[in-house]
Design an enzyme around this catalytic site. Structure first.
Site, PDB file in Angstrom:
ATOM      1  N   LYS A   1      -0.942  -5.923  -0.578  1.00 44.75           N
ATOM      2  CA  LYS A   1      -1.816  -7.062  -0.899  1.00 44.75           C
ATOM      3  C   LYS A   1      -1.269  -8.380  -0.348  1.00 44.75           C
ATOM      4  CE  LYS A   1      -4.346  -4.851  -4.550  1.00 44.75           C
ATOM      5  NZ  LYS A   1      -3.689  -3.529  -4.575  1.00 44.75           N
TER       6      LYS A   1
HETATM    7  C1  PLP Z   1      -4.329  -2.329  -4.439  1.00 46.73           C
HETATM    8  C2  PLP Z   1      -3.523  -1.148  -4.073  1.00 46.73           C
HETATM    9  C3  PLP Z   1      -4.117   0.020  -3.540  1.00 46.73           C
HETATM   10  C4  PLP Z   1      -5.612   0.193  -3.397  1.00 46.73           C
HETATM   11  O1  PLP Z   1      -6.164  -0.647  -2.427  1.00 46.73           O
HETATM   12  P1  PLP Z   1      -7.752  -0.884  -2.388  1.00 46.73           P
HETATM   13  O2  PLP Z   1      -7.948  -1.979  -1.406  1.00 46.73           O
HETATM   14  O3  PLP Z   1      -8.129  -1.287  -3.785  1.00 46.73           O
HETATM   15  O4  PLP Z   1      -8.386   0.386  -1.998  1.00 46.73           O
HETATM   16  C5  PLP Z   1      -3.287   1.062  -3.162  1.00 46.73           C
HETATM   17  N1  PLP Z   1      -1.950   0.990  -3.319  1.00 46.73           N
HETATM   18  C6  PLP Z   1      -1.353  -0.108  -3.822  1.00 46.73           C
HETATM   19  C7  PLP Z   1       0.122  -0.111  -3.995  1.00 46.73           C
HETATM   20  C8  PLP Z   1      -2.100  -1.223  -4.209  1.00 46.73           C
HETATM   21  O5  PLP Z   1      -1.493  -2.308  -4.727  1.00 46.73           O
END
Ligand code: PLP
Length: 482
Positions: free
Chosen positions: A124
């Protein structure tokens, strides 16, 4: 570039541009914003981009979507965001100046695209860091401020805080469930001492925190008076920023633009893989997009059956890949918009069902008959799969992976035969193992390695307000500080 809503009414101004939609969430009609068309990338562009730095590539790609920021300013924002200093947590032997290096498990064939090198050790940060700089730029230009209110069970809240700390015009009020996050996660968030960051630990569960955010956001007068905003995963700028690393991964994994690549993406809200879908629509040679879910398999079910059946809260499993524990996938509407030929009336009708708590069924429709054109392959992983995969990858390659990435590796392996021969397969590494240490210990009987700069963060002084789950008290807390 103009933006439209998946449900047909993008709001005021009538044809919004990027900066008009940057600070908002949903379109006024409840839909999600998308560019009116996907810009196409020519072969000449691919050739020119192959040698670019991450920041240079980000500038080239984002300038196709962001036409209302002067190019020199956008370039400066990209240069400031994507630095080796910010994305410093690369694996041993890899080069931080690549920002998202590929770490091969099997040279040239099967590897990890490292997306978790940023300050909070999860993918993120790739988009959120850009968002912080874009917010500051646009707010300064308009002489405005925003107060971001959110609820988090870990990854999103800390990524938002690290992106917004110290930014002019931005304050963050982040609610988290008191005592429910790991000591490491608490330390990551609560040790921030910046005076524009406010951590509120609610004596309740994540859902209580989430409900408070919803209640405050539904008080339209309060929301307008105190300029309350959000940075959730449906924010278009986050999706746009994520498109860049699909191109970067392609260039790293191939030697020429005649080749193809395949990606496997651990998915929850469909934000990450939505960016992969868009990269492919822009012309990136992607042979397959493999979508991995955990026990919460609502997306896997859709691609297998054509039925999209959002789950109730009580049907949502609490798993050891918690950032994928979703009941419905908030970004999925963007994909369905493309699947039904970008017909906003169809999308509005389908989501009327979803919002009434019902499933919709596209099986037997001409659109679903063409789903193969979108190159998706899907699968689900379980706690047992996760443990076995973490163990196997560690024993075989000496590489420790996190629980979400393990779901990706498991499903990638399961579908490897569907990837054309000779096409490299990259699993997107969405977090580092230290964030989910309990499961690593369960799988391997040892603690994950921790980056040197995060050694001992649990001992730093913490800044957090513990509060009862009381909407009025939270509103008072915000009103006294803005
Ligand atoms: C947010 C997240 C995901 C999922 O990503 P999306 O964009 O919601 O599909 C997968 N792994 C981790 C570690 C995350 O923080």
């Amino acid at each position: 570039m103009k933006y439209i809503s998946t449900r047909g009414h993008a709001g005021q101004p009538a044809n919004p541009e990027f900066c008009d939609i940057l600070l908002g969430g949903l379109a006024p009609d409840g839909g999600l914003y998308l560019p009116e068309r996907y810009p196409q990338v020519t072969r000449a562009e691919l050739d020119a981009w192959r040698g670019l730095s991450y920041a240079g590539l980000a500038f080239e790609i984002l300038s196709k979507f962001i036409t209302d920021i002067p190019p020199a300013d956008l370039e400066a924002i990209c240069d400031k965001t994507y630095t080796a200093k910010v994305y410093c947590h690369v694996r041993k032997g890899d080069d931080a100046s690549d920002i998202t290096p590929v770490h091969w498990l099997e040279e040239g064939r099967f590897g990890l695209l490292e997306l978790s090198n940023g300050p909070t050790l999860a993918f993120k940060d790739m988009a959120m860091q850009l968002l912080g700089n874009l917010f500051e730029y646009v707010l300064d230009r308009r002489d405005e401020t925003i107060n971001i209110l959110g609820a988090t069970s870990g990854d999103t809240g800390s990524a938002a805080e690290y992106a917004m700390r110290g930014k002019h015009g931005v304050r963050v009020f982040m609610l988290s469930p008191h005592g429910k996050m790991s000591a490491f996660q608490r330390a990551q968030m609560y040790s921030l001492q910046d005076d524009n960051i406010f951590n509120i630990a609610v004596t309740g569960m994540f859902d209580d925190a989430q409900d408070i955010v919803k209640a405050v956001s539904n008080d339209h007068a309060f929301k307008a008076r105190h300029k309350i905003g959000a940075v959730n995963s449906i924010n278009w700028a986050r999706v746009a920023a994520q498109i860049v690393y699909y191109f970067k991964g392609y260039f790293a994994a191939t030697k020429s633009n005649d080749e193809q690549v395949a990606f496997c993406v651990p998915s929850g809200n469909f934000g990450n893989i939505c960016a992969g879908h868009i990269a492919r629509r822009m012309g990136l040679p992607v042979a397959k997009l493999i979508l991995a879910t955990n026990e919460n398999d609502v997306l896997d079910e859709f691609f297998r059956t054509g039925v999209y059946r959002p789950r109730k809260a009580a049907e949502t499993h609490v798993t050891s890949s918690p950032s994928m524990d979703i009941s419905k996938a908030s970004n999925f509407e963007r994909f369905v918009f493309d699947l039904v030929g970008r017909d906003p009336r169809r999308v509005a009708a389908l989501w009327a069902e979803v919002e009434a708590g019902r499933a919709f069924d596209l099986s037997g429709t001409p659109e679903f008959a063409r789903i193969a054109d979108f190159a998706f392959v899907t699968g689900a992983s379980s706690h047992a799969d996760r443990l076995a995969t973490i163990r196997e990858v560690f024993e075989r390659y000496g590489v420790m992976i996190d629980t979400h990435t393990a779901d990706g590796v498991k499903v990638a392996r399961q579908h490897a035969a569907e990837v054309p021969a000779g096409v490299p397969l990259l699993v997107l590494e969405t977090a580092l193992p230290v964030k989910f240490a309990d499961t690593i210990v369960e799988a391997l009987g040892r603690e994950p390695e921790r980056p040197a700069d995060l050694e001992g963060i649990e001992k730093l002084p913490q800044r957090v307000e513990v509060m009862a789950p009381d909407v009025e008290a939270v509103k008072r807390f915000i009103a006294e500080r803005v």
